[in-house]
Enzyme design. Structure first.
Site, PDB file in Angstrom:
ATOM      1  N   TYR A 175     -83.774 -13.571 -39.723  1.00  0.00           N
ATOM      2  CA  TYR A 175     -84.363 -13.930 -38.423  1.00  0.00           C
ATOM      3  C   TYR A 175     -83.266 -14.238 -37.400  1.00  0.00           C
ATOM      4  O   TYR A 175     -83.342 -13.833 -36.247  1.00  0.00           O
ATOM      5  CB  TYR A 175     -85.281 -15.141 -38.582  1.00  0.00           C
ATOM      6  CG  TYR A 175     -86.092 -15.431 -37.349  1.00  0.00           C
ATOM      7  CD1 TYR A 175     -87.382 -14.919 -37.197  1.00  0.00           C
ATOM      8  CD2 TYR A 175     -85.571 -16.208 -36.310  1.00  0.00           C
ATOM      9  CE1 TYR A 175     -88.125 -15.166 -36.056  1.00  0.00           C
ATOM     10  CE2 TYR A 175     -86.306 -16.452 -35.160  1.00  0.00           C
ATOM     11  CZ  TYR A 175     -87.583 -15.930 -35.036  1.00  0.00           C
ATOM     12  OH  TYR A 175     -88.307 -16.169 -33.900  1.00  0.00           O
ATOM     13  N   PHE A 185     -87.770   4.268 -11.878  1.00  0.00           N
ATOM     14  CA  PHE A 185     -88.697   4.781 -12.899  1.00  0.00           C
ATOM     15  C   PHE A 185     -90.014   4.003 -12.800  1.00  0.00           C
ATOM     16  O   PHE A 185     -90.037   2.880 -12.302  1.00  0.00           O
ATOM     17  CB  PHE A 185     -88.085   4.648 -14.297  1.00  0.00           C
ATOM     18  CG  PHE A 185     -88.981   5.233 -15.356  1.00  0.00           C
ATOM     19  CD1 PHE A 185     -89.247   6.587 -15.380  1.00  0.00           C
ATOM     20  CD2 PHE A 185     -89.591   4.427 -16.305  1.00  0.00           C
ATOM     21  CE1 PHE A 185     -90.108   7.131 -16.332  1.00  0.00           C
ATOM     22  CE2 PHE A 185     -90.439   4.962 -17.259  1.00  0.00           C
ATOM     23  CZ  PHE A 185     -90.701   6.315 -17.272  1.00  0.00           C
ATOM     24  N   ASP A 186     -91.113   4.579 -13.287  1.00  0.00           N
ATOM     25  CA  ASP A 186     -92.429   3.944 -13.049  1.00  0.00           C
ATOM     26  C   ASP A 186     -92.588   2.572 -13.685  1.00  0.00           C
ATOM     27  O   ASP A 186     -93.212   1.700 -13.102  1.00  0.00           O
ATOM     28  CB  ASP A 186     -93.592   4.881 -13.402  1.00  0.00           C
ATOM     29  CG  ASP A 186     -93.589   5.354 -14.831  1.00  0.00           C
ATOM     30  OD1 ASP A 186     -92.506   5.382 -15.428  1.00  0.00           O
ATOM     31  OD2 ASP A 186     -94.653   5.707 -15.357  1.00  0.00           O
ATOM     32  N   ASP A 233     -80.060   0.908 -14.486  1.00  0.00           N
ATOM     33  CA  ASP A 233     -81.068   1.278 -15.467  1.00  0.00           C
ATOM     34  C   ASP A 233     -80.397   2.419 -16.221  1.00  0.00           C
ATOM     35  O   ASP A 233     -80.313   3.547 -15.739  1.00  0.00           O
ATOM     36  CB  ASP A 233     -82.353   1.727 -14.767  1.00  0.00           C
ATOM     37  CG  ASP A 233     -83.376   2.284 -15.759  1.00  0.00           C
ATOM     38  OD1 ASP A 233     -83.013   2.492 -16.931  1.00  0.00           O
ATOM     39  OD2 ASP A 233     -84.520   2.524 -15.349  1.00  0.00           O
ATOM     40  N   ALA A 285     -80.815   4.122 -19.144  1.00  0.00           N
ATOM     41  CA  ALA A 285     -81.470   4.858 -20.235  1.00  0.00           C
ATOM     42  C   ALA A 285     -80.705   6.126 -20.628  1.00  0.00           C
ATOM     43  O   ALA A 285     -80.582   6.448 -21.798  1.00  0.00           O
ATOM     44  CB  ALA A 285     -82.900   5.209 -19.834  1.00  0.00           C
ATOM     45  N   LYS A 291     -83.563   6.631 -25.535  1.00  0.00           N
ATOM     46  CA  LYS A 291     -82.991   7.863 -24.985  1.00  0.00           C
ATOM     47  C   LYS A 291     -81.563   7.998 -25.523  1.00  0.00           C
ATOM     48  O   LYS A 291     -81.365   8.428 -26.646  1.00  0.00           O
ATOM     49  CB  LYS A 291     -83.013   7.819 -23.452  1.00  0.00           C
ATOM     50  CG  LYS A 291     -84.396   8.027 -22.850  1.00  0.00           C
ATOM     51  CD  LYS A 291     -85.190   6.760 -22.770  1.00  0.00           C
ATOM     52  CE  LYS A 291     -86.451   6.905 -21.960  1.00  0.00           C
ATOM     53  NZ  LYS A 291     -87.293   5.705 -22.063  1.00  0.00           N
ATOM     54  N   HIS A 335    -101.364   6.813 -15.032  1.00  0.00           N
ATOM     55  CA  HIS A 335    -101.199   8.128 -15.658  1.00  0.00           C
ATOM     56  C   HIS A 335    -101.366   8.131 -17.175  1.00  0.00           C
ATOM     57  O   HIS A 335    -101.697   9.140 -17.763  1.00  0.00           O
ATOM     58  CB  HIS A 335     -99.872   8.782 -15.241  1.00  0.00           C
ATOM     59  CG  HIS A 335     -98.663   8.193 -15.867  1.00  0.00           C
ATOM     60  ND1 HIS A 335     -98.188   6.942 -15.552  1.00  0.00           N
ATOM     61  CD2 HIS A 335     -97.805   8.673 -16.801  1.00  0.00           C
ATOM     62  CE1 HIS A 335     -97.107   6.690 -16.263  1.00  0.00           C
ATOM     63  NE2 HIS A 335     -96.845   7.720 -17.021  1.00  0.00           N
TER      64      HIS A 335
HETATM   65  N1  F0G Z   1     -86.030   3.508 -17.247  1.00  0.00           N
HETATM   66  C1  F0G Z   1     -86.020   4.857 -17.304  1.00  0.00           C
HETATM   67  C2  F0G Z   1     -85.094   5.614 -16.424  1.00  0.00           C
HETATM   68  C3  F0G Z   1     -86.874   5.514 -18.182  1.00  0.00           C
HETATM   69  O1  F0G Z   1     -86.853   6.839 -18.219  1.00  0.00           O
HETATM   70  C4  F0G Z   1     -87.735   4.755 -19.012  1.00  0.00           C
HETATM   71  C5  F0G Z   1     -88.644   5.406 -19.917  1.00  0.00           C
HETATM   72  C6  F0G Z   1     -87.694   3.362 -18.921  1.00  0.00           C
HETATM   73  C7  F0G Z   1     -86.836   2.774 -18.024  1.00  0.00           C
HETATM   74  C8  F0G Z   1     -88.590   2.497 -19.774  1.00  0.00           C
HETATM   75  O2  F0G Z   1     -88.183   2.502 -21.090  1.00  0.00           O
HETATM   76  O3  F0G Z   1     -90.074   3.536 -22.362  1.00  0.00           O
HETATM   77  O4  F0G Z   1     -88.287   2.235 -23.504  1.00  0.00           O
HETATM   78  O5  F0G Z   1     -89.948   1.083 -22.107  1.00  0.00           O
HETATM   79  N2  F0G Z   1     -88.920   6.598 -19.861  1.00  0.00           N
HETATM   80  C9  F0G Z   1     -89.764   7.333 -20.768  1.00  0.00           C
HETATM   81  C10 F0G Z   1     -89.867   8.736 -20.255  1.00  0.00           C
HETATM   82  C11 F0G Z   1     -91.062   6.714 -21.094  1.00  0.00           C
HETATM   83  O6  F0G Z   1     -90.689   9.486 -20.812  1.00  0.00           O
HETATM   84  O7  F0G Z   1     -89.125   9.118 -19.349  1.00  0.00           O
HETATM   85  P1  F0G Z   1     -89.172   2.345 -22.321  1.00  0.00           P
END
Ligand code: F0G
Length: 458
Positions: free
Chosen positions: A72, A124-125, A215, A217, A258, A450
């Protein structure tokens, strides 16, 4: 004859995927209310819904899974990951989270208050969702070139400094908790940000006293583009470029699904001790104790290995060039795609592909559905459905681009699969003028619609 390119890996384990008939797919997509997220994965032949958490781990990552420490607190897997994060990013403090949006939730809880303004490059969304959920506003400062799919700009993810400075001049710095720079910029089409731009944004941020966060990713793919396209970086290693990019910022969130090359995971890394301490409390509340933050020990171990693998040039070359392979085929067939090609995906330009379908009838969604029906290939709409409604007027906000994203999982499909996708799209393109009508929404969630939206064919 020059030797052709070949992948720098061989396949040790395979997973069967099933072909289906067009009649079956018509039935399945109707039952899914024309939302590709609702399809059973076994009803998909080639799954390009996302490159997130869908890649193949290496033998070394799987080996690490076997020696994961599930304690843990204070697990050795955590320590391994902490060390690699420090080495790769250079940031002082680190908090694991279960995925990217969890990192956003934790960090933004510590930094954003109601009424704040968060500038960035096409957030990102989930990032935007977490900003708007806190009654703050995301302001898109991406360069205009990003919104024209035919302009060949090498760094379409860049921030327009003038747009950013306008925001800095309009609002007091107390109202701007940070700038968020997404590398590569997913919403602009997996487009990279140059070191030059990062440096300039960083300087402007310093001038106005606003912190800069990434960000991150797809930070490794971003570094690959820098090495290939930015003068002065051709002889630097990916790890050197990554370190330099991060050195201009104050911290980062990352979805490790990613460029972490794992199926689940994320983290926050930053330099500010005060914010780290504040975020720690939220991490414990939302994610788990600070030495696991929602991740298994074995997953942290695999991520430690994954971060090192994804920052190797040979891996990145095969990864990014596979996307380009698909892109070039599509261009050859005349299919309108965003150029230059992104790092993780090819984006179909639905405004050019199916202009005959009215925008109000979600033309990009209609194209994504057609690709599924024709080839059993699942992509995702990055257009009006994703952009959602204005939080105040509740009317659709039509983005400049209507795209279908074909995100390619890492180390998962071969170039034969890319050929298959290209031919399916060519066939749709050849009959595109027959497409006259799209879809209407019959059910939608109040935010991030979406994922669960339902449609009816018009
Ligand atoms: N930031 C970016 C640029 C992303 O592409 C994503 C996720 C996230 C944050 C959020 O990360 O999914 O681990 O919570 N993108 C995925 C996509 C879902 O299909 O592009 P997460």
């Amino acid at each position: 004859m020059e030797l052709p390119y070949a992948e720098p890996y061989k396949i040790k384990m395979v997973e069967s995927i099933k072909r289906s008939t067009k009649e079956q797919r018509l039935k399945w997509i109707k039952k899914a209310k024309y939302n590709l997220f609702n399809l059973d994965s076994e009803h998909v032949f080639i799954d390009l819904l996302t490159d997130s958490g869908t890649g193949a781990m290496s033998d070394k990552q799987w080996a690490e899974m076997m020696i994961g420490d599930e304690s843990y607190a204070g697990s050795s897997s955590y320590k391994k990951l902490k060390k690699v994060v420090k080495n790769i990013t250079g940031f002082k403090y680190f908090l694991p989270t279960h995925q990217g949006r969890a990192a956003e939730n934790v960090l933004f809880s510590a930094m954003i208050k109601e009424g704040d303004i968060v500038p960035g490059n096409s957030h990102f969304d989930t990032t935007k969702g977490h900003i708007e959920f806190r009654k703050a506003t995301a302001v898109d400062c991406t360069i205009d070139e990003a919104f024209d799919t035919s302009i060949l700009h090498p760094f379409k993810g860049n921030i327009d400094l003038k747009k950013l400075e306008d925001v800095f001049q309009k609002y007091p710095k107390e109202q701007i908790p940070f700038v968020i720079l997404t590398i590569t910029c997913n919403s602009a089409g997996g487009q990279p940000v140059s070191v030059k731009n990062v440096k300039e944004v960083s300087n402007l941020c310093k001038q106005y006293g606003v912190p800069l966060y990434f960000d991150a990713a797809r930070f490794a793919e971003n570094a690959y583009f820098i090495k290939k396209r930015e003068k002065g970086y051709e002889n630097k290693t990916i790890k050197e470029i990554v370190k330099e990019v991060f050195s201009y910022g104050d911290g980062m969130t990352i979805s490790a699904k990613k460029d972490g090359l794992v199926n689940m995971g994320g983290f926050i890394a930053l330099n500010n001790k005060g914010i780290f301490k504040k975020a720690t409390v939220f991490n414990i509340m939302f994610e788990g104790f600070i030495t696991y933050g929602g991740m298994n020990g074995r997953d942290m171990g695999a991520l430690a290995v994954g971060l090192n693998e994804s920052t190797e040039f040979n891996y990145l070359e095969s990864r990014v060039e596979q996307i380009a392979y698909l892109g070039k085929k599509l261009v050859e067939y005349g299919v309108p795609v965003q150029q230059p090609f992104g790092g993780h995906a090819i984006f179909l330009d639905a405004n050019k592909f199916v202009p005959t379908i009215p925008r109000e009838e979600y033309r990009a969604q209609a194209l994504a559905i057609e690709l599924y029906i024709v080839g059993g290939i699942r992509g995702v709409e990055i257009g009006t459905v994703l952009a959602d409604r204005d939080p105040i007027t509740r009317e659709n906000r039509y983005p400049e681009l209507e795209l279908v994203r074909l995100a390619v999982p890492r180390r998962t499909y071969t170039n034969n699969h890319m050929d298959f996708i290209a031919v399916a799209l060519k066939n749709i393109y050849d009959t595109r003028n027959e497409a006259k009508s799209g879809y209407k929404i019959i059910d939608e969630a109040p935010i991030m619609r979406h994922f669960t939206v339902q449609f009816e064919k018009i």
